[in-house]
Write a protein that holds these residues in place. Structure first.
Motif, PDB file in Angstrom:
ATOM      1  N   LYS A   1      27.512 -22.256  39.878  1.00  0.00           N
ATOM      2  CA  LYS A   1      26.337 -21.704  40.556  1.00  0.00           C
ATOM      3  C   LYS A   1      26.758 -21.271  41.955  1.00  0.00           C
ATOM      4  N   PRO A   2      27.543 -20.192  42.041  1.00  0.00           N
ATOM      5  CA  PRO A   2      28.126 -19.832  43.336  1.00  0.00           C
ATOM      6  C   PRO A   2      27.108 -19.489  44.416  1.00  0.00           C
ATOM      7  N   HIS A   3      25.895 -19.098  44.031  1.00  0.00           N
ATOM      8  CA  HIS A   3      24.871 -18.819  45.045  1.00  0.00           C
ATOM      9  C   HIS A   3      24.438 -20.098  45.759  1.00  0.00           C
ATOM     10  N   GLU A   4      24.874 -21.263  45.239  1.00  0.00           N
ATOM     11  CA  GLU A   4      24.574 -22.539  45.881  1.00  0.00           C
ATOM     12  C   GLU A   4      25.789 -23.104  46.605  1.00  0.00           C
TER      13      GLU A   4
ATOM     14  N   ARG B   1      29.793 -17.153  48.031  1.00  0.00           N
ATOM     15  CA  ARG B   1      28.346 -17.358  48.072  1.00  0.00           C
ATOM     16  C   ARG B   1      27.597 -16.024  48.043  1.00  0.00           C
ATOM     17  N   MET B   2      28.069 -15.051  48.827  1.00  0.00           N
ATOM     18  CA  MET B   2      27.408 -13.749  48.834  1.00  0.00           C
ATOM     19  C   MET B   2      27.494 -13.089  47.456  1.00  0.00           C
ATOM     20  N   ALA B   3      28.662 -13.210  46.816  1.00  0.00           N
ATOM     21  CA  ALA B   3      28.802 -12.660  45.464  1.00  0.00           C
ATOM     22  C   ALA B   3      27.827 -13.338  44.514  1.00  0.00           C
ATOM     23  N   GLY B   4      27.683 -14.656  44.660  1.00  0.00           N
ATOM     24  CA  GLY B   4      26.759 -15.390  43.813  1.00  0.00           C
ATOM     25  C   GLY B   4      25.316 -14.988  44.046  1.00  0.00           C
TER      26      GLY B   4
ATOM     27  N   LYS C   1      27.066  -7.199  30.927  1.00  0.00           N
ATOM     28  CA  LYS C   1      26.773  -8.374  31.731  1.00  0.00           C
ATOM     29  C   LYS C   1      27.205  -8.128  33.161  1.00  0.00           C
ATOM     30  N   VAL C   2      26.592  -8.867  34.075  1.00  0.00           N
ATOM     31  CA  VAL C   2      27.010  -8.862  35.464  1.00  0.00           C
ATOM     32  C   VAL C   2      27.731 -10.168  35.740  1.00  0.00           C
ATOM     33  N   GLY C   3      28.788 -10.108  36.531  1.00  0.00           N
ATOM     34  CA  GLY C   3      29.550 -11.309  36.846  1.00  0.00           C
ATOM     35  C   GLY C   3      30.202 -11.188  38.201  1.00  0.00           C
ATOM     36  N   LEU C   4      30.962 -12.210  38.570  1.00  0.00           N
ATOM     37  CA  LEU C   4      31.688 -12.192  39.838  1.00  0.00           C
ATOM     38  C   LEU C   4      33.052 -12.824  39.653  1.00  0.00           C
TER      39      LEU C   4
END
Length: 270
Positions: A84-87, A151-154, A120-123
Motif C-alpha cells: 500500500k505505497p500510498h501509506e 508515496r507519490m506514485a502510490g 491495469k495501472v501500477g507503479l
C-alpha cells in the motif's frame, strides 16, 4: 540432471520484443536456465523443510513469499506500505529501516499502464520497470508518469484505480486472454483523470514496450499446483510466464514457494 536446495523463485532477462524472455530458476546459489528445459520432463519434489530466505532459520510456515515470522514483522521490505505505497510513512519517521527507505522509497518511481489479463495501472521504481512488468506477465506496458517518491506514485496509482483495475487476473494472464489496446491512446485518455498536482509529472514515451514469453502451448484450463498439497509436482514443461512454470497438467507459482527445500529433476524431452 538433479539438483537440491532452497528455492528462491524466478529471475529473468529481457532481450527485446522479438525474443522471448530468458527465465532462470534460482535454487540456492545456482541459477538454472528454464528456457532450455522447455519440452522436457521437469519434477519439483518438496524435501519437507522450509527456511527463511532472509535469515536462513528453519520455519514451519513462510510469510510473504519466503520469510519466517520474525523477519516478516521486522524487515522493511515486508512492511504494509510495500503493498500500500500510498501509506508510506517514511517522512513520519516510522520507517522500519531509514537506509532502506532512502534507497527504495525516496527515489523516482514510474506509474504505468500494462496489459496482462486486461489493462491495469501500477507503479515501480525507475529502472526496475522491465522486471516488474515481466513478473506480472504483462505483454505490453508504458510509463505514464515519473514522480520523485514511492508515496507519490502510490497516491497517483490509488487515484487512477478508480478508473482502471490495479490487479491482474492471473488465470486469464496465463491463458493469454488479453484485450488488444492502443496504450498511447489510452494514456492520453487517462491523463484527463490526473489530479492537477500530478500533471507536471506526466511522462510521454513515443512507443510502448512489448514482451514475449517462452511458451510452446496454451492451456485450456488453469490448474494451480502447490507443494503444500502435493509432495511432487511436474510434467512436461510447456512455458514460463510471470512467476509461473507452466506444465501440460497445471501451473506452479515459484515465488509463492520461496523458502522451500526442493529437489529438481530434469529429463530429456522427446
Amino acid at each position: 540432471m538433479e539438483l537440491s536446495g532452497l528455492l528462491h523463485g524466478l529471475t529473468h532477462q529481457y532481450h527485446g520484443k522479438d525474443k522471448p524472455v530468458d527465465y532462470y530458476l534460482q535454487i540456492g546459489e545456482d541459477r538454472l536456465p528454464l528456457n532450455e528445459w522447455l519440452n522436457h520432463e521437469v519434477t519439483i519434489s518438496y524435501l519437507g523443510q522450509k527456511n527463511c530466505i532472509a535469515c536462513g532459520r528453519k520455519t514451519n510456515k513462510t510469510f510473504n513469499s519466503g520469510y519466517c515470522y520474525p523477519c516478516f514483522t521486522k524487515l522493511p521490505e515486508n512492511d504494509l506500505c510495500i503493498v500500500k505505497p500510498h501509506e508510506c510513512h517514511f517522512e513520519l519517521g516510522t520507517c522500519r529501516d531509514e537506509s532502506f527507505g532512502q534507497s527504495y522509497c525516496m527515489i523516482p518511481h514510474y506509474v504505468y499502464l500494462a496489459v496482462s489479463s486486461d489493462i491495469k495501472v501500477g507503479l515501480t521504481r525507475k529502472n526496475n520497470e522491465l522486471k516488474r512488468w515481466v513478473d506480472q506477465g504483462a505483454i505490453r506496458a508504458i510509463p505514464i508518469a515519473e514522480v520523485p517518491t514511492r508515496r507519490m506514485a502510490g497516491e497517483l496509482e490509488f487515484h487512477l484505480s478508480q478508473f482502471l483495475p490495479d490487479k491482474t487476473n492471473w488465470r486469464k494472464m496465463l491463458k493469454g486472454e488479453v484485450r488488444e489496446v492502443d496504450l498511447i491512446t489510452l494514456r492520453d485518455e487517462v491523463y484527463s483523470h490526473f489530479p492537477d498536482a500530478f500533471k507536471p509529472f506526466q511522462y510521454r514515451e513515443d512507443e510502448w514496450v512489448d514482451i514475449t514469453y517462452p511458451i510452446l502451448e496454451s492451456l485450456d484450463k488453469i490448474n494451480s499446483k502447490t507443494l503444500d498439497k502435493e509432495e511432487r509436482i511436474g510434467g512436461r514443461l510447456i512455458g514460463v510466464k510471470a512467476q509461473y512454470l507452466i506444465f501440460e497438467n497445471g501451473v506452479f507459482q515459484a515465488r509463492k514457494h520461496a523458502g522451500y527445500q526442493v529437489q529438481i529433476t530434469v529429463q530429456s524431452g522427446s
